[in-house]
Design a protein around this motif. Structure first.
Motif, PDB file in Angstrom:
ATOM      1  N   ASN A  56       0.829  -1.209   0.000  1.00  0.00           N
ATOM      2  CA  ASN A  56       0.000   0.000   0.000  1.00  0.00           C
ATOM      3  C   ASN A  56       0.864   1.259   0.000  1.00  0.00           C
ATOM      4  O   ASN A  56       0.526   2.261  -0.641  1.00  0.00           O
ATOM      5  CB  ASN A  56      -0.927   0.008   1.207  1.00  0.00           C
ATOM      6  N   SER A  57       1.987   1.194   0.721  1.00  0.00           N
ATOM      7  CA  SER A  57       2.903   2.339   0.777  1.00  0.00           C
ATOM      8  C   SER A  57       3.484   2.644  -0.597  1.00  0.00           C
ATOM      9  O   SER A  57       3.497   3.799  -1.048  1.00  0.00           O
ATOM     10  CB  SER A  57       4.045   2.061   1.765  1.00  0.00           C
ATOM     11  N   VAL A  58       3.961   1.604  -1.276  1.00  0.00           N
ATOM     12  CA  VAL A  58       4.563   1.771  -2.599  1.00  0.00           C
ATOM     13  C   VAL A  58       3.527   2.256  -3.606  1.00  0.00           C
ATOM     14  O   VAL A  58       3.811   3.133  -4.436  1.00  0.00           O
ATOM     15  CB  VAL A  58       5.200   0.446  -3.066  1.00  0.00           C
ATOM     16  N   THR A 103      11.347   2.313  -1.411  1.00  0.00           N
ATOM     17  CA  THR A 103      10.446   1.640  -0.478  1.00  0.00           C
ATOM     18  C   THR A 103      10.462   2.307   0.889  1.00  0.00           C
ATOM     19  O   THR A 103       9.412   2.478   1.524  1.00  0.00           O
ATOM     20  CB  THR A 103      10.830   0.153  -0.335  1.00  0.00           C
ATOM     21  N   ALA A 104      11.663   2.702   1.341  1.00  0.00           N
ATOM     22  CA  ALA A 104      11.779   3.369   2.643  1.00  0.00           C
ATOM     23  C   ALA A 104      11.026   4.701   2.641  1.00  0.00           C
ATOM     24  O   ALA A 104      10.294   5.023   3.585  1.00  0.00           O
ATOM     25  CB  ALA A 104      13.249   3.589   2.985  1.00  0.00           C
ATOM     26  N   LEU A 105      11.187   5.478   1.570  1.00  0.00           N
ATOM     27  CA  LEU A 105      10.464   6.750   1.458  1.00  0.00           C
ATOM     28  C   LEU A 105       8.959   6.519   1.367  1.00  0.00           C
ATOM     29  O   LEU A 105       8.164   7.287   1.930  1.00  0.00           O
ATOM     30  CB  LEU A 105      10.956   7.525   0.239  1.00  0.00           C
ATOM     31  N   ALA A 106       8.578   5.482   0.651  1.00  0.00           N
ATOM     32  CA  ALA A 106       7.158   5.162   0.506  1.00  0.00           C
ATOM     33  C   ALA A 106       6.524   4.888   1.862  1.00  0.00           C
ATOM     34  O   ALA A 106       5.432   5.381   2.169  1.00  0.00           O
ATOM     35  CB  ALA A 106       6.989   3.955  -0.419  1.00  0.00           C
ATOM     36  N   PHE A 119       3.063   6.483   6.259  1.00  0.00           N
ATOM     37  CA  PHE A 119       2.882   6.630   7.711  1.00  0.00           C
ATOM     38  C   PHE A 119       2.399   8.042   8.031  1.00  0.00           C
ATOM     39  O   PHE A 119       1.536   8.226   8.909  1.00  0.00           O
ATOM     40  CB  PHE A 119       4.192   6.331   8.430  1.00  0.00           C
ATOM     41  N   ALA A 120       2.950   9.047   7.349  1.00  0.00           N
ATOM     42  CA  ALA A 120       2.496  10.419   7.546  1.00  0.00           C
ATOM     43  C   ALA A 120       1.024  10.552   7.150  1.00  0.00           C
ATOM     44  O   ALA A 120       0.240  11.218   7.837  1.00  0.00           O
ATOM     45  CB  ALA A 120       3.351  11.384   6.720  1.00  0.00           C
ATOM     46  N   ARG A 121       0.641   9.915   6.053  1.00  0.00           N
ATOM     47  CA  ARG A 121      -0.757   9.918   5.616  1.00  0.00           C
ATOM     48  C   ARG A 121      -1.649   9.270   6.679  1.00  0.00           C
ATOM     49  O   ARG A 121      -2.756   9.757   6.968  1.00  0.00           O
ATOM     50  CB  ARG A 121      -0.882   9.163   4.295  1.00  0.00           C
TER      51      ARG A 121
END
Length: 227
Positions: A73-75, A104-107, A112-114
């Motif tokens: 979901n992050s990606v 992936t780390a940035l995603a 998480f911020a979202r």
């Protein structure tokens, strides 16, 4: 010597068996019954251990599925905000960047911020975005990727506007313009930077700064003529 069980119920059973054996003289029967009690207890213990082991395995598998779903979901979310489709059409997107650990780390950080925003923790989301921006700017190894910086800048600026912090919003836009736009060569195309400038133009228009808004809109079109 006969060892008494730790369980109160089993202890009572053993006492009853001992009394019965003494009063009837059937010691051999007592030994046989004792063995059956021990065998039953061992069987129950084995069953409990197996159940606990299966439950632990199921929990571990569940957590692994949750982790994998969170990453996917992050990606997917980060690819969308990075304007993947548009950047592909401009030749600004590579599969190597998409598959990298850094992406992936940035995603995961952005997702998480979202998550924090959706749960009402806007200040915590702001801290996450600002930390990402600082890390991108101070990255000594890879330098600053303006597309990554643009995405986080846009998300932070939109968040600050929602919070009603207009002075901080303008500063975020100005910092990005100074770092990523002012020194860029004419004819440079970047879909992500164009999106930030478009948002900057709209922000200044709402504040009544028509001339500055027009200037930002023109720069946005230079970065992405499709706007």
């Amino acid at each position: 010597m006969i060892q008494m069980a730790s369980s109160p119920m089993k202890s009572l059973m053993m006492v009853a068996l001992i009394v019965l054996a003494i009063t009837t003289g059937k010691v051999s029967a007592f030994s046989s019954m004792t063995m059956r009690v021990e065998s039953t207890s061992l069987s129950k213990a084995t069953t409990i251990i197996n159940v606990l082991s299966d439950d632990s395995t199921r929990r571990r598998e569940f957590h692994l599925r949750q982790k994998e779903e969170w990453i996917n979901n992050s990606v997917e979310y980060y690819s969308r905000v990075m304007r993947e489709d548009r950047r592909r059409s401009l030749g600004q997107w590579t599969e190597e960047a998409y598959d990298s650990e850094e992406f992936t780390a940035l995603a995961k950080k952005h997702y998480f911020a979202r998550y924090k925003i959706k749960n009402g923790a806007r200040r915590q989301a702001e801290v996450i975005y600002r930390k990402i921006i600082d890390d991108l700017i101070n990255d000594k190894d890879g330098g600053c990727d303006h597309s990554q910086l643009a995405v986080t800048t846009l998300l932070l600026a939109l968040l600050l506007q929602q919070m009603g912090d207009h002075s901080s919003t303008r500063k975020v836009f100005c910092d990005f313009f100074r770092l990523a736009v002012a020194g860029s060569e004419e004819g440079t195309e970047c879909a992500c930077s164009a999106k930030v400038l478009q948002a900057y133009a709209l922000f200044e228009m709402k504040r009544g700064n028509t001339r500055k808004s027009l200037a930002m809109a023109k720069r946005a079109i230079q970065f992405d003529p499709s706007l």
